[in-house]
Design a protein around this motif. Structure first.
Motif, PDB file in Angstrom:
ATOM      1  N   SER A   1       0.698  -1.102  -0.119  1.00  0.00           N
ATOM      2  CA  SER A   1       0.058  -0.130   0.134  1.00  0.00           C
ATOM      3  C   SER A   1       0.794   1.163  -0.236  1.00  0.00           C
ATOM      4  CB  SER A   1      -0.828   0.091   1.308  1.00  0.00           C
ATOM      5  OG  SER A   1      -0.094  -0.007   2.300  1.00  0.00           O
ATOM      6  N   GLY A   2       2.232   1.224   0.256  1.00  0.00           N
ATOM      7  CA  GLY A   2       3.048   2.211   0.337  1.00  0.00           C
ATOM      8  C   GLY A   2       4.249   2.378  -0.657  1.00  0.00           C
ATOM      9  N   LYS A   3       5.379   2.539  -0.300  1.00  0.00           N
ATOM     10  CA  LYS A   3       6.362   2.608  -1.511  1.00  0.00           C
ATOM     11  C   LYS A   3       7.922   2.145  -0.956  1.00  0.00           C
ATOM     12  CE  LYS A   3       8.272   7.345   0.099  1.00  0.00           C
ATOM     13  NZ  LYS A   3       8.529   8.473  -0.500  1.00  0.00           N
ATOM     14  N   VAL A   4       8.704   1.903  -2.182  1.00  0.00           N
ATOM     15  CA  VAL A   4       9.769   1.477  -1.680  1.00  0.00           C
ATOM     16  C   VAL A   4      10.723   2.709  -1.694  1.00  0.00           C
ATOM     17  CG1 VAL A   4      11.876   0.259  -2.768  1.00  0.00           C
ATOM     18  CG2 VAL A   4       9.461  -0.619  -3.288  1.00  0.00           C
ATOM     19  N   CYS A   5      11.711   2.804  -0.684  1.00  0.00           N
ATOM     20  CA  CYS A   5      12.463   3.731  -0.554  1.00  0.00           C
ATOM     21  C   CYS A   5      13.715   3.519   0.200  1.00  0.00           C
ATOM     22  CB  CYS A   5      11.665   5.142   0.319  1.00  0.00           C
ATOM     23  SG  CYS A   5      10.847   4.701   1.770  1.00  0.00           S
ATOM     24  N   PRO A   6      14.852   4.389   0.102  1.00  0.00           N
ATOM     25  CA  PRO A   6      16.203   4.212   0.973  1.00  0.00           C
ATOM     26  C   PRO A   6      15.724   4.823   2.251  1.00  0.00           C
ATOM     27  CG  PRO A   6      16.373   5.555  -1.217  1.00  0.00           C
ATOM     28  CD  PRO A   6      14.866   5.302  -1.037  1.00  0.00           C
ATOM     29  N   GLN A   7      16.535   4.340   3.120  1.00  0.00           N
ATOM     30  CA  GLN A   7      16.333   4.966   4.529  1.00  0.00           C
ATOM     31  C   GLN A   7      16.493   6.161   4.696  1.00  0.00           C
ATOM     32  OE1 GLN A   7      18.542   2.722   7.424  1.00  0.00           O
ATOM     33  NE2 GLN A   7      18.229   4.196   9.063  1.00  0.00           N
ATOM     34  N   GLY A   8      15.421   6.948   5.336  1.00  0.00           N
ATOM     35  CA  GLY A   8      15.650   8.158   5.479  1.00  0.00           C
ATOM     36  C   GLY A   8      14.527   8.991   4.758  1.00  0.00           C
ATOM     37  N   GLU A   9      13.871   8.338   3.744  1.00  0.00           N
ATOM     38  CA  GLU A   9      13.011   8.848   2.789  1.00  0.00           C
ATOM     39  C   GLU A   9      11.495   8.214   3.002  1.00  0.00           C
ATOM     40  OE1 GLU A   9      14.174   8.896  -1.285  1.00  0.00           O
ATOM     41  OE2 GLU A   9      16.187   9.346  -0.521  1.00  0.00           O
ATOM     42  N   ARG A  10      11.291   7.380   4.154  1.00  0.00           N
ATOM     43  CA  ARG A  10      10.064   7.131   4.598  1.00  0.00           C
ATOM     44  C   ARG A  10       9.480   7.962   5.408  1.00  0.00           C
ATOM     45  NH1 ARG A  10       7.479   3.267   8.897  1.00  0.00           N
ATOM     46  NH2 ARG A  10       5.674   2.200   7.702  1.00  0.00           N
ATOM     47  N   PRO A  11       8.238   8.480   5.139  1.00  0.00           N
ATOM     48  CA  PRO A  11       7.602   9.391   6.186  1.00  0.00           C
ATOM     49  C   PRO A  11       7.512   8.989   7.396  1.00  0.00           C
ATOM     50  CG  PRO A  11       6.424   9.105   3.888  1.00  0.00           C
ATOM     51  CD  PRO A  11       7.350   8.162   3.979  1.00  0.00           C
ATOM     52  N   ASP A  12       7.795  10.032   8.468  1.00  0.00           N
ATOM     53  CA  ASP A  12       7.743   9.684   9.637  1.00  0.00           C
ATOM     54  C   ASP A  12       6.509   8.962  10.289  1.00  0.00           C
ATOM     55  OD1 ASP A  12      10.378  10.618  10.010  1.00  0.00           O
ATOM     56  OD2 ASP A  12       9.801  12.495  10.548  1.00  0.00           O
ATOM     57  N   ASP A  13       5.383   9.490   9.574  1.00  0.00           N
ATOM     58  CA  ASP A  13       4.043   9.015  10.324  1.00  0.00           C
ATOM     59  C   ASP A  13       3.367   8.045   9.339  1.00  0.00           C
ATOM     60  OD1 ASP A  13       3.665  10.630   7.905  1.00  0.00           O
ATOM     61  OD2 ASP A  13       2.012  11.893   8.792  1.00  0.00           O
TER      62      ASP A  13
ATOM     63  N   ILE B   1       8.724  -0.512   2.191  1.00  0.00           N
ATOM     64  CA  ILE B   1       9.542  -1.231   2.027  1.00  0.00           C
ATOM     65  C   ILE B   1      10.856  -0.244   2.189  1.00  0.00           C
ATOM     66  CG2 ILE B   1      11.336  -2.884   0.792  1.00  0.00           C
ATOM     67  CD1 ILE B   1       8.529  -3.995  -0.217  1.00  0.00           C
ATOM     68  N   VAL B   2      11.768  -0.438   3.025  1.00  0.00           N
ATOM     69  CA  VAL B   2      12.988   0.617   3.381  1.00  0.00           C
ATOM     70  C   VAL B   2      14.256  -0.319   3.172  1.00  0.00           C
ATOM     71  CG1 VAL B   2      13.990   2.306   4.816  1.00  0.00           C
ATOM     72  CG2 VAL B   2      11.610   2.045   4.815  1.00  0.00           C
ATOM     73  N   ILE B   3      15.105   0.370   2.390  1.00  0.00           N
ATOM     74  CA  ILE B   3      16.619  -0.293   2.143  1.00  0.00           C
ATOM     75  C   ILE B   3      17.622   0.545   2.680  1.00  0.00           C
ATOM     76  CG2 ILE B   3      17.919  -0.785   0.100  1.00  0.00           C
ATOM     77  CD1 ILE B   3      15.244  -0.665  -1.615  1.00  0.00           C
ATOM     78  N   ASN B   4      18.475   0.085   3.134  1.00  0.00           N
ATOM     79  CA  ASN B   4      19.738   0.355   3.721  1.00  0.00           C
ATOM     80  C   ASN B   4      20.791  -0.257   3.726  1.00  0.00           C
ATOM     81  OD1 ASN B   4      18.695  -0.646   6.233  1.00  0.00           O
ATOM     82  ND2 ASN B   4      20.491   0.428   7.199  1.00  0.00           N
ATOM     83  N   THR B   5      21.972   0.124   3.404  1.00  0.00           N
ATOM     84  CA  THR B   5      23.237  -0.762   3.561  1.00  0.00           C
ATOM     85  C   THR B   5      23.990  -0.407   4.778  1.00  0.00           C
ATOM     86  OG1 THR B   5      23.345  -1.070   1.326  1.00  0.00           O
ATOM     87  CG2 THR B   5      25.362  -1.354   2.394  1.00  0.00           C
ATOM     88  N   ILE B   6      24.541  -1.357   5.354  1.00  0.00           N
ATOM     89  CA  ILE B   6      25.153  -1.201   6.727  1.00  0.00           C
ATOM     90  C   ILE B   6      26.742  -1.029   6.278  1.00  0.00           C
ATOM     91  CG2 ILE B   6      25.616  -2.350   8.818  1.00  0.00           C
ATOM     92  CD1 ILE B   6      23.177  -3.686   8.650  1.00  0.00           C
ATOM     93  N   THR B   7      27.386  -1.983   5.590  1.00  0.00           N
ATOM     94  CA  THR B   7      28.652  -2.110   5.365  1.00  0.00           C
ATOM     95  C   THR B   7      28.814  -2.586   3.863  1.00  0.00           C
ATOM     96  OG1 THR B   7      28.958  -4.511   5.870  1.00  0.00           O
ATOM     97  CG2 THR B   7      29.352  -2.650   7.725  1.00  0.00           C
ATOM     98  N   VAL B   8      30.051  -1.816   3.302  1.00  0.00           N
ATOM     99  CA  VAL B   8      30.597  -2.445   1.993  1.00  0.00           C
ATOM    100  C   VAL B   8      32.096  -2.342   2.335  1.00  0.00           C
ATOM    101  CG1 VAL B   8      30.822  -2.098  -0.336  1.00  0.00           C
ATOM    102  CG2 VAL B   8      28.591  -1.933   0.619  1.00  0.00           C
TER     103      VAL B   8
END
Length: 138
Positions: free
Chosen positions: A29-41, A47-54
């Motif tokens: 029902s929402g969106k796919v986004c990188p971390q920090g771009e998902r609305p707070d409310d 679905i939120v994506i983030n990378t911890i290490t490379v």
């Protein structure tokens, strides 16, 4: 392949997951986004994506997260209204996405789901299913 950054691995996952959503492989029902771009409310299934290490060694390795959010369900337990994880939606979205990701082939790299766990989001009435992705980049 040239050396990649955490931004690159986020972009790869974003493109794959957005393609799955566009093709109707997963329905949220929402969106796919990188971390920090998902609305707070947001109460949507995001679905939120983030990378911890490379690493910067060759071959490169890395770790990313794919977090699938779903609003909690209101249930009555022992006569009391409570909010609990919507396990059915987390299962449905996560299983469809896992199957889709497992079937993908991306040139010069391999990735796999290393961990899969459901976590309560403390500040809102939501849980998320965390898929921990491991990378080998050649």
């Amino acid at each position: 392949m040239k050396k990649v950054s955490s931004i690159d691995t986020d972009d790869i996952l974003y493109q794959l997951i957005q393609q799955a959503a566009n093709e109707g492989v997963i329905t949220i029902s929402g969106k796919v986004c990188p971390q920090g771009e998902r609305p707070d409310d947001s109460q949507a299934e995001d679905i939120v994506i983030n990378t911890i290490t490379v690493t910067h060694d060759k071959p490169q390795t890395g770790t990313s997260n794919v977090n699938i959010y779903a609003a909690d369900k209101k249930v009555k337990i022992n006569g009391k209204q409570q909010y609990k994880a919507d396990r059915e939606r987390l299962r449905e979205i996560g299983d469809q996405l896992t199957e889709y990701l497992d079937a993908q082939n991306v040139a010069d790299l391999e990735f796999w789901i290393e961990y899969d766990v459901v976590i309560k989001e403390l500040e809102v009435r939501q849980h998320y299913r965390n898929l921990r992705i491991s990378w080998n980049i050649h």
